[in-house]
Design an enzyme around this catalytic site. Structure first.
Site, short mmCIF file in Angstrom:
data_model
loop_
_atom_site.label_atom_id
_atom_site.label_comp_id
_atom_site.label_asym_id
_atom_site.label_seq_id
_atom_site.Cartn_x
_atom_site.Cartn_y
_atom_site.Cartn_z
CE LYS A 1 -1.17 -51.33 -30.76
NZ LYS A 1 -2.18 -50.33 -30.41
CG ASP B 1 -0.43 -46.92 -30.27
OD1 ASP B 1 -0.31 -46.72 -29.06
OD2 ASP B 1 -1.40 -47.52 -30.78
O1 C5P Z 1 -2.60 -40.27 -30.69
P1 C5P Z 1 -3.55 -40.82 -31.69
O2 C5P Z 1 -3.78 -39.86 -32.84
O3 C5P Z 1 -3.21 -42.19 -32.17
O4 C5P Z 1 -4.92 -40.96 -30.95
C1 C5P Z 1 -6.16 -41.10 -31.60
C2 C5P Z 1 -7.27 -40.69 -30.65
O5 C5P Z 1 -7.37 -41.63 -29.59
C3 C5P Z 1 -7.04 -39.36 -29.98
O6 C5P Z 1 -7.58 -38.30 -30.74
C4 C5P Z 1 -7.79 -39.52 -28.67
O7 C5P Z 1 -9.16 -39.28 -28.88
C5 C5P Z 1 -7.63 -40.98 -28.36
N1 C5P Z 1 -6.53 -41.26 -27.42
C6 C5P Z 1 -6.71 -40.96 -26.08
N2 C5P Z 1 -5.70 -41.21 -25.18
C7 C5P Z 1 -4.56 -41.81 -25.58
C8 C5P Z 1 -4.36 -42.14 -26.94
C9 C5P Z 1 -5.38 -41.86 -27.83
O8 C5P Z 1 -7.75 -40.42 -25.70
N3 C5P Z 1 -3.61 -42.06 -24.68
#
Ligand code: C5P
Length: 274
Positions: free
Chosen positions: A9, A135
């Site tokens: 992506k 994602d």
């Molecule tokens: O959702 P995911 O586990 O991929 O996200 C990893 C980290 O990135 C989250 O723990 C958060 O700290 C940050 N994040 C965020 N806002 C988002 C996506 C991710 O703060 N929209």
């Protein structure tokens, strides 16, 4: 045996609008996919995961791999279901802003859906995806889309399919959480209107500054990409992978050749928008 591709992506633009009470950030992002990535294979048997490929070593023995988490979440949501022996052929660098782990999880969900005769657009798959990572829903949809919320609200768009793309990573793993923590809290405004390419050009990646603070090599990657005859160069996600879009395959090849000669240790992938 079921084979699912897990394409990389890229975020053609990524606008961070607000920090939320739950620790996540409110985004507006333009997701696109390229034609290359990892491959996830599902064969009959008890649940297991074998990891192969050039970036497999960094993940081997990881009991908490997103493929296994996806399989466990699928089994829980759909009750007694066919699981199986997964192989993940890892070609994308890990923790690099191009959604490798998310693409793998989405491919595992698609493979399990096919094995269990669940429609790949079943809303329950998207619910599981959103729990697995911000994602993963976009990777499950697998097409150009505007994402909002954490990235899970998706509006599909028609993108410039086939457009040459170069991905470059300096070999530094970057923590997404650390980059979001470094965001300065300033809302620089919404995504503009328009077709995908003009939207991408008018957009930004608000995570570039905090990512450069974590991994200064990102600046060198962007300088290298900006040295070529490109349409647009930008960091993807929380970095460190950066991408450039080109009008022609020859422009992409010239840029790739120059970068690989100057920086033989960097990872470069010549690909195209899906
Ligand atoms: O959702 P995911 O586990 O991929 O996200 C990893 C980290 O990135 C989250 O723990 C958060 O700290 C940050 N994040 C965020 N806002 C988002 C996506 C991710 O703060 N929209």
């Amino acid at each position: 045996m079921i084979v699912e591709s897990a394409p990389a992506k890229i975020n053609l633009a990524l606008h961070v609008r607000a920090r939320r009470a739950d620790g996540y950030h409110e985004l507006e992002t333009l997701f696109a996919f390229v034609t290359d990535g990892d491959t996830v294979t599902l064969a009959p048997g008890p649940l297991s995961l074998t990891i192969t490929g050039p970036f497999g070593a960094g993940l081997s023995g990881e009991g908490d791999n997103l493929v296994l988490r996806a399989a466990r979440a699928f089994a829980e949501r759909f009750g007694t279901s066919v699981s199986g022996a997964f192989t993940l052929d890892k070609h994308l660098p890990v923790a690099s802003g191009i959604g490798g782990g998310s693409a793998d999880a989405a491919a595992a969900l698609r493979a399990l859906a096919r094995a269990n005769e669940v429609a790949v657009d079943d809303p329950r798959l998207f619910e599981i995806a959103a729990v697995l990572g911000s994602d993963v829903p976009a990777c499950l949809l697998g097409r150009t889309a505007l994402g909002s919320g954490r990235g899970e609200h998706l509006e599909p768009l028609d993108g410039p399919s086939g457009m040459p793309v170069l991905l470059v990573n300096p070999g530094v793993a970057v923590s997404t959480a650390a980059v979001f923590r470094g965001w300065d809290g300033i809302d620089r405004g919404p995504m503009p209107d328009g077709d995908v390419l003009s939207l991408a050009r008018a957009g930004r990646n608000d995570l570039e500054a905090p990512a450069r603070a974590v991994a200064p090599e990102i600046g060198s990657v962007l300088d290298s990409l900006n040295g070529g005859n490109h349409v647009l160069a930008r960091m993807s996600g929380s970095g460190a992978t950066c991408f450039a879009l080109y009008a022609t395959v020859a422009d992409r090849a010239a840029a790739a050749t120059a970068i690989m000669a100057a920086k033989p240790d960097w990872w470069c992938l010549e690909t195209a928008l899906a």
